[in-house]
Design an enzyme around this catalytic site. Sequence first.
Site, mmCIF file in Angstrom:
data_model
loop_
_atom_site.group_PDB
_atom_site.id
_atom_site.type_symbol
_atom_site.label_atom_id
_atom_site.label_comp_id
_atom_site.label_asym_id
_atom_site.label_seq_id
_atom_site.Cartn_x
_atom_site.Cartn_y
_atom_site.Cartn_z
ATOM 1 N N GLN A 136 1.096 -1.228 0.119
ATOM 2 C CA GLN A 136 0.017 -0.072 0.105
ATOM 3 C C GLN A 136 0.749 1.414 -0.018
ATOM 4 O OE1 GLN A 136 -1.906 0.558 3.601
ATOM 5 N NE2 GLN A 136 -3.469 1.962 2.764
ATOM 6 N N GLY A 137 0.842 1.947 -1.024
ATOM 7 C CA GLY A 137 1.620 3.356 -1.213
ATOM 8 C C GLY A 137 0.775 4.384 -0.933
ATOM 9 N N SER A 175 0.754 6.616 2.527
ATOM 10 C CA SER A 175 1.461 7.583 3.394
ATOM 11 C C SER A 175 2.573 8.076 2.855
ATOM 12 C CB SER A 175 1.913 7.221 4.734
ATOM 13 O OG SER A 175 0.683 6.571 5.124
ATOM 14 N N GLU A 211 -10.158 -1.301 5.561
ATOM 15 C CA GLU A 211 -8.826 -1.691 6.509
ATOM 16 C C GLU A 211 -9.302 -1.537 7.941
ATOM 17 O OE1 GLU A 211 -5.826 1.450 5.993
ATOM 18 O OE2 GLU A 211 -4.357 0.298 6.965
ATOM 19 N N GLU A 231 -5.725 9.315 18.155
ATOM 20 C CA GLU A 231 -6.167 10.591 18.373
ATOM 21 C C GLU A 231 -7.101 11.066 17.313
ATOM 22 O OE1 GLU A 231 -2.990 9.926 18.502
ATOM 23 O OE2 GLU A 231 -2.124 10.628 20.333
HETATM 24 C C1 LIG Z 1 3.949 -0.196 11.426
HETATM 25 C C2 LIG Z 1 3.292 0.559 10.469
HETATM 26 C C3 LIG Z 1 2.942 0.344 9.297
HETATM 27 C C4 LIG Z 1 2.225 0.994 8.387
HETATM 28 N N1 LIG Z 1 2.014 0.475 7.123
HETATM 29 C C5 LIG Z 1 1.478 1.242 6.051
HETATM 30 C C6 LIG Z 1 1.318 0.984 4.642
HETATM 31 O O1 LIG Z 1 1.812 -0.252 4.474
HETATM 32 N N2 LIG Z 1 1.181 1.834 3.789
HETATM 33 C C7 LIG Z 1 0.731 3.199 3.987
HETATM 34 O O2 LIG Z 1 0.713 3.918 3.074
HETATM 35 N N3 LIG Z 1 0.966 3.655 5.311
HETATM 36 C C8 LIG Z 1 1.238 2.833 6.237
HETATM 37 N N4 LIG Z 1 1.700 2.947 7.358
HETATM 38 C C9 LIG Z 1 1.397 4.756 7.721
HETATM 39 C C10 LIG Z 1 0.260 5.096 8.729
HETATM 40 O O3 LIG Z 1 -1.066 5.098 8.044
HETATM 41 C C11 LIG Z 1 0.646 6.583 9.357
HETATM 42 O O4 LIG Z 1 1.776 6.303 10.064
HETATM 43 C C12 LIG Z 1 -0.560 7.089 10.023
HETATM 44 O O5 LIG Z 1 -1.560 7.344 9.111
HETATM 45 C C13 LIG Z 1 -0.190 8.345 10.724
HETATM 46 O O6 LIG Z 1 0.615 9.269 10.065
HETATM 47 P P1 LIG Z 1 1.872 9.709 10.447
HETATM 48 O O7 LIG Z 1 2.953 8.839 10.782
HETATM 49 O O8 LIG Z 1 2.272 10.779 9.146
HETATM 50 O O9 LIG Z 1 1.794 10.672 11.629
HETATM 51 P P2 LIG Z 1 1.149 12.053 11.813
HETATM 52 O O10 LIG Z 1 -0.426 12.163 11.205
HETATM 53 O O11 LIG Z 1 2.131 13.100 11.591
HETATM 54 O O12 LIG Z 1 0.669 12.068 13.345
HETATM 55 C C14 LIG Z 1 1.481 12.383 14.199
HETATM 56 C C15 LIG Z 1 0.572 12.402 15.768
HETATM 57 O O13 LIG Z 1 -0.131 13.506 15.732
HETATM 58 C C16 LIG Z 1 -1.481 13.147 15.818
HETATM 59 N N5 LIG Z 1 -2.559 13.762 15.111
HETATM 60 C C17 LIG Z 1 -2.385 13.864 13.699
HETATM 61 N N6 LIG Z 1 -3.412 14.580 13.266
HETATM 62 C C18 LIG Z 1 -4.283 14.939 14.307
HETATM 63 C C19 LIG Z 1 -5.560 15.552 14.645
HETATM 64 N N7 LIG Z 1 -6.062 16.133 13.659
HETATM 65 N N8 LIG Z 1 -5.919 15.861 16.052
HETATM 66 C C20 LIG Z 1 -5.276 15.301 17.037
HETATM 67 N N9 LIG Z 1 -4.059 14.762 16.535
HETATM 68 C C21 LIG Z 1 -3.845 14.278 15.446
HETATM 69 C C22 LIG Z 1 -1.403 11.504 15.544
HETATM 70 O O14 LIG Z 1 -2.400 10.758 16.161
HETATM 71 C C23 LIG Z 1 -0.027 11.285 15.995
HETATM 72 O O15 LIG Z 1 0.028 11.054 17.409
HETATM 73 C C24 LIG Z 1 2.341 2.507 8.369
HETATM 74 C C25 LIG Z 1 2.289 2.812 9.855
HETATM 75 C C26 LIG Z 1 3.217 2.091 10.608
HETATM 76 C C27 LIG Z 1 3.492 2.530 11.895
#
Ligand SMILES: Cc1cc2nc3c(=O)[nH]c(=O)nc-3n(C[C@H](O)[C@H](O)[C@H](O)COP(=O)(O)OP(=O)(O)OC[C@H]3O[C@@H](n4cnc5c(N)ncnc54)[C@H](O)[C@@H]3O)c2cc1C
Length: 394
Positions: A126-127, A129, A245, A379
Amino acid sequence: MNLDFSPEEHAFRQDVRAFIDANLPAATRAKVMGDRPLEKADIVGWQRILNQRGWATPSWPKEYGGPGWNAVERYIFLDELHQGGAPEPLSFNVAMLGPVVIAYGTDDQKRRLLPRLANLDDWWCQGFSEPGAGSDLASLTCSARRDGDHYIVNGQKIWQGMGHWADWGFFLVRTDPDAPKKQAGITFLLIDMKSPGVSLSPIITLDGRHEVNSVFLDDVRVPIENRLGEENQGWTVAKHLLGNERTNIARVGVTKRILARARRAATATGLFSAPLFAARLARIEVALQAVETLQLRVLAAQIKDNRPDSRASILKLRSVEVRQAAGELLMEACGAQGLSFVRFEAGERPPFDEADEGWSASAVCFNLRAASIYGGASEVQRNILADTVLGLGR
Ligand SMILES: Cc1cc2nc3c(=O)[nH]c(=O)nc-3n(C[C@H](O)[C@H](O)[C@H](O)COP(=O)(O)OP(=O)(O)OC[C@H]3O[C@@H](n4cnc5c(N)ncnc54)[C@H](O)[C@@H]3O)c2cc1C
């Protein structure tokens, strides 16, 4: 609302259990039960066994090769897989991409893709993020511009689970940077991971494992027939996929398995007789029962109304908290021997079977930290609950 299983559902559970007992390779079961890493071949092999039985695609309708199960049957099936030590069918293929191919694919895409998704002939990743677009996914910037009958894709994706095993990836790309709403200029593309210009960089997580990656796309040429849905309509496809999902995310059976390991390890180390430990275990077991009841309520409502229930966010949030608490308890029960990096000297033995309860406890605990991030961070779930369940509209 009746939350009891019917006699037919009990019989169905027995059928699934008997099939798993008779067909799951012992080596695969041992790895899953001990939370040790699976090889790609373990997952592919088991999915093909399920596919022969017609059970590799639990959520697909019959006309597309699925078993035609309702939500309760799907729940029972997954619960039996989790408790019986069997891998789930690969969710990228079966729970995420398959349903959107069925909903938005052309006839040719359905014919080409669905049988291969079910049989795991191609492993998909899945591409979605990006370094600057996770919770706020619609901010993504990976770009695709048209060049004749191809798109030229440039950008970076991050956190691609098992991307290093993938043959193909489904990607969200920006095709219209000037669209009035950021959700409006996004397209859903299927990209061959062997295409020139695709490269991966591993990310090693806290548990010491290689599960996730960064993916770089540098002038990657993608034929337009690899677009799923219309150009600039990819957000609609993505929302459908992300809804799936979150289905069955509670994974109650996995938490039960972890708690059973914690109980066995604590019995072996003598910790179980410590009153505080037993009390914590009991508290987590009670919380898990509440999660299981909530799961059944959500399923019952889903069957009645034929649409996802807004309480699924409570389920995601709470089931992950309980699973994380179970993982911490397991690590505590194993003590220092549960740390992946502790090595035993010749002749020295941990108080429990090392292969079963031992070294992977810390890996389980650390790996579970990510569960409150992927599939919608906690969150973000709270925001959804504030809006949709509590009506606190911001
Ligand atoms: C082990 C793992 C596997 C994954 N696999 C995939 C994959 O296969 N393909 C893919 O595309 N993605 C994947 N992901 C990505 C995952 O979907 C993102 O990590 C997730 O959506 C959070 O985005 P971010 O890491 O950019 O954090 P951010 O969105 O930057 O969030 C950082 C922090 O801020 C908080 N936050 C963000 N927005 C808000 C808001 N509006 N209000 C309050 N708090 C907020 C969040 O809860 C978090 O604590 C994976 C992630 C992990 C850790």
